[in-house]
Design a protein around this motif. Structure first.
Motif, PDB file in Angstrom:
ATOM      1  N   VAL A 231       0.815  -1.217   0.000  1.00  0.00           N
ATOM      2  CA  VAL A 231       0.000   0.000   0.000  1.00  0.00           C
ATOM      3  C   VAL A 231       0.848   1.268   0.000  1.00  0.00           C
ATOM      4  O   VAL A 231       1.756   1.427   0.812  1.00  0.00           O
ATOM      5  CB  VAL A 231      -0.939   0.018   1.227  1.00  0.00           C
ATOM      6  CG1 VAL A 231      -1.794   1.269   1.239  1.00  0.00           C
ATOM      7  CG2 VAL A 231      -1.814  -1.222   1.242  1.00  0.00           C
ATOM      8  N   THR A 232       0.537   2.175  -0.940  1.00  0.00           N
ATOM      9  CA  THR A 232       1.129   3.511  -0.949  1.00  0.00           C
ATOM     10  C   THR A 232       0.022   4.489  -0.565  1.00  0.00           C
ATOM     11  O   THR A 232      -1.079   4.443  -1.139  1.00  0.00           O
ATOM     12  CB  THR A 232       1.676   3.858  -2.346  1.00  0.00           C
ATOM     13  OG1 THR A 232       2.617   2.860  -2.719  1.00  0.00           O
ATOM     14  CG2 THR A 232       2.349   5.220  -2.351  1.00  0.00           C
ATOM     15  N   LEU A 233       0.314   5.343   0.387  1.00  0.00           N
ATOM     16  CA  LEU A 233      -0.673   6.305   0.878  1.00  0.00           C
ATOM     17  C   LEU A 233      -0.152   7.710   0.598  1.00  0.00           C
ATOM     18  O   LEU A 233       0.892   8.104   1.117  1.00  0.00           O
ATOM     19  CB  LEU A 233      -0.861   6.096   2.386  1.00  0.00           C
ATOM     20  CG  LEU A 233      -1.705   7.103   3.143  1.00  0.00           C
ATOM     21  CD1 LEU A 233      -3.153   7.080   2.670  1.00  0.00           C
ATOM     22  CD2 LEU A 233      -1.673   6.796   4.649  1.00  0.00           C
ATOM     23  N   VAL A 234      -0.864   8.446  -0.249  1.00  0.00           N
ATOM     24  CA  VAL A 234      -0.488   9.831  -0.515  1.00  0.00           C
ATOM     25  C   VAL A 234      -1.391  10.684   0.369  1.00  0.00           C
ATOM     26  O   VAL A 234      -2.611  10.694   0.203  1.00  0.00           O
ATOM     27  CB  VAL A 234      -0.674  10.187  -2.005  1.00  0.00           C
ATOM     28  CG1 VAL A 234      -0.300  11.636  -2.250  1.00  0.00           C
ATOM     29  CG2 VAL A 234       0.154   9.256  -2.885  1.00  0.00           C
ATOM     30  N   SER A 235      -0.766  11.375   1.316  1.00  0.00           N
ATOM     31  CA  SER A 235      -1.573  12.067   2.325  1.00  0.00           C
ATOM     32  C   SER A 235      -1.328  13.566   2.359  1.00  0.00           C
ATOM     33  O   SER A 235      -0.186  14.025   2.316  1.00  0.00           O
ATOM     34  CB  SER A 235      -1.260  11.479   3.708  1.00  0.00           C
ATOM     35  OG  SER A 235      -1.965  12.200   4.696  1.00  0.00           O
ATOM     36  N   GLY A 236      -2.420  14.303   2.467  1.00  0.00           N
ATOM     37  CA  GLY A 236      -2.338  15.725   2.755  1.00  0.00           C
ATOM     38  C   GLY A 236      -1.950  15.897   4.220  1.00  0.00           C
ATOM     39  O   GLY A 236      -1.767  14.915   4.939  1.00  0.00           O
ATOM     40  N   PRO A 237      -1.839  17.161   4.687  1.00  0.00           N
ATOM     41  CA  PRO A 237      -1.389  17.396   6.070  1.00  0.00           C
ATOM     42  C   PRO A 237      -2.409  16.916   7.114  1.00  0.00           C
ATOM     43  O   PRO A 237      -3.519  17.435   7.158  1.00  0.00           O
ATOM     44  CB  PRO A 237      -1.256  18.933   6.140  1.00  0.00           C
ATOM     45  CG  PRO A 237      -1.375  19.422   4.742  1.00  0.00           C
ATOM     46  CD  PRO A 237      -2.121  18.407   3.955  1.00  0.00           C
TER      47      PRO A 237
END
Ligand code: CTP
Length: 413
Positions: A231-237
């Protein structure tokens, strides 16, 4: 025991001598990071005191179905909803019979019947009782209803006999319970998830954003890991810890998120877009801090790219699932949004019912081309696991169909 961290575990204790091992089990579950609540049958309280299990679990022990004070604090339905998994250890021959019979005549039986989370039992009884056809039939019934059976072990028994029927040791039970969460439905798959808000800069110190906590996206990422995916998680702040086993990429703006996602999407099998991406950003970002001085200011905004639609439009697009926050006509609006973005699945939540963004709980109504399913209100982590299961099922379905189509195309060429 690695999948127990943060999980809500209900431990049911029925009345057998092995109940003394439940104390060690509670301790191990807590050590693994689980939040544990204990339900005891009346007979269980003859073998071990509720006070012991209360002290070890750090929570009040539940014993009565018909105690109005206890039901008002956390009743059988709340307990069932609260649980991420329920384990009955020890499960006596009598309790297995009651469970197989679908009884709800005490608190533990009622919670087992009301629980939608995975249920497992750890049988514990005398060898002869274990070997009787009645017990075997009850176990077969429970197995056919997807109730997990942990053990029993063989060995010397409290009654002086030797044979099968001993309850598994606490460590083996904790491992068995942990495995309940490891579904494997996405084993070998690459899953890309977005989460949290984005920040759209106005000047070096100000930005436009929203109240997204990121909790749902992080829960989806954790559930995908448990399902066996990379799993790759692209997260905002957000201020959340990265779930174990997740590769996290932090971004600020929608443009940053777009760039990170488009790069990762080419190798993804599934894209789950949970982020609350800002639809607009300021047309220009002031290089210096804007000073007050005028009575009114206006901000020119321009559209951000639709990340989800952009992924869905890729030539070899992954299976795509998005979210939709709707205040009315949920089905129409969600299906319209799904088709407009060209995505496979959409999970709609009705906003304005005190659920969603900032709450711990949520409910979803999920739509795809040929079907729909409601996931009723529950904690976000549990909901995320249900959603990931649903996505895995639909992904496998579409993947299978895709293969058939490709095969046919090649066949007729
Ligand atoms: N999304 C995205 N990029 C955007 C905007 C939204 O990837 N620039 C994704 C979100 O992650 C979510 C879905 O698209 O999965 C939400 O769609 P959107 O059209 O923004 O719907 P709502 O937020 O419900 O807003 P509205 O109904 O006002 O269009």
């Amino acid at each position: 025991m690695k999948y127990l961290n943060g999980k809500h575990i209900l431990l049911g204790v029925s009345g057998g001598i092995a109940a003394y091992k439940s104390a060690e089990l509670v301790r191990l579950l807590r050590l693994s990071g689980a939040d544990v609540r204990v339900i005891m049958t009346k007979a269980a309280t003859e073998f071990i005191t509720p006070l012991t299990l209360q002290a070890l679990s750090g929570n009040p022990v539940h014993t009565d179905l018909l105690d109005s004070a206890a039901e008002a604090a956390m009743g059988h339905i709340e307990l069932a909803r609260w649980a991420d998994a329920l384990l009955v250890a020890p499960a006596t021959a009598n309790f297995l019979a009651r469970l197989a019979g679908g009884r709800a005549d005490d608190l533990l039986a009622a919670v087992c019947l009301a629980c939608d989370a995975p249920v497992a039992v750890a049988p514990a009884m005398n060898r002869a009782m274990w070997e009787k056809p009645a017990t075997a039939e009850n176990l077969a019934t429970l197995q056919s209803r997807n109730i997990g059976i942990l053990g029993p072990a063989e060995g010397s028994q409290a009654c002086g006999e030797t044979g099968p029927g001993r309850m598994l040791e606490a460590a083996a039970l904790a491992d068995g319970l942990s495995a309940v969460f490891q579904t494997g439905v996405l084993a070998g798959r690459q899953v890309l998830v977005t989460a949290g808000p984005t920040r759209e800069a106005i000047d070096p110190v100000r930005f436009l954003s929203n109240h997204s906590s990121g909790r749902m996206g992080f829960a989806v990422a954790a559930a995908a890991v448990e399902a066996g995916a990379s799993v790759t998680l692209v997260s905002g702040p957000v201020s959340l810890d990265t779930p174990a086993g997740v590769q996290r990429i932090d971004v600020e703006s929608a443009a940053d998120m777009h760039a990170a996602v488009m790069q990762a999407a080419t190798s993804a099998d599934i894209f789950i877009s949970v982020a609350a991406v800002a639809d607009y950003r300021p047309a220009t970002v002031a290089e210096q801090k804007l000073k007050k001085g005028v009575a009114e200011v206006s901000l020119d905004l321009v559209r951000n790219p639709d990340i989800l639609a952009a992924v869905a439009a890729l030539r070899d697009a992954p299976f795509t699932a998005g979210f939709a926050a709707e205040t009315e006509s949920v089905e129409n609006n969600a299906q319209h949004k799904r088709r407009a973005k060209g995505i496979d699945m959409i999970a709609a939540n009705k906003v304005g019912d005190g659920l969603g963004f900032d709450s711990e709980e949520n409910a979803l109504h999920v739509f795809w081309e040929a079907g729909e399913q409601r996931l009723p209100v529950t904690g976000k982590r549990k909901l995320a696991r249900q959603l990931v299961d649903l996505i895995a099922t639909q992904f496998q379905h579409s993947h299978h169909q895709g293969k058939v189509l490709k095969f046919n195309a090649k066949d007729s060429a």
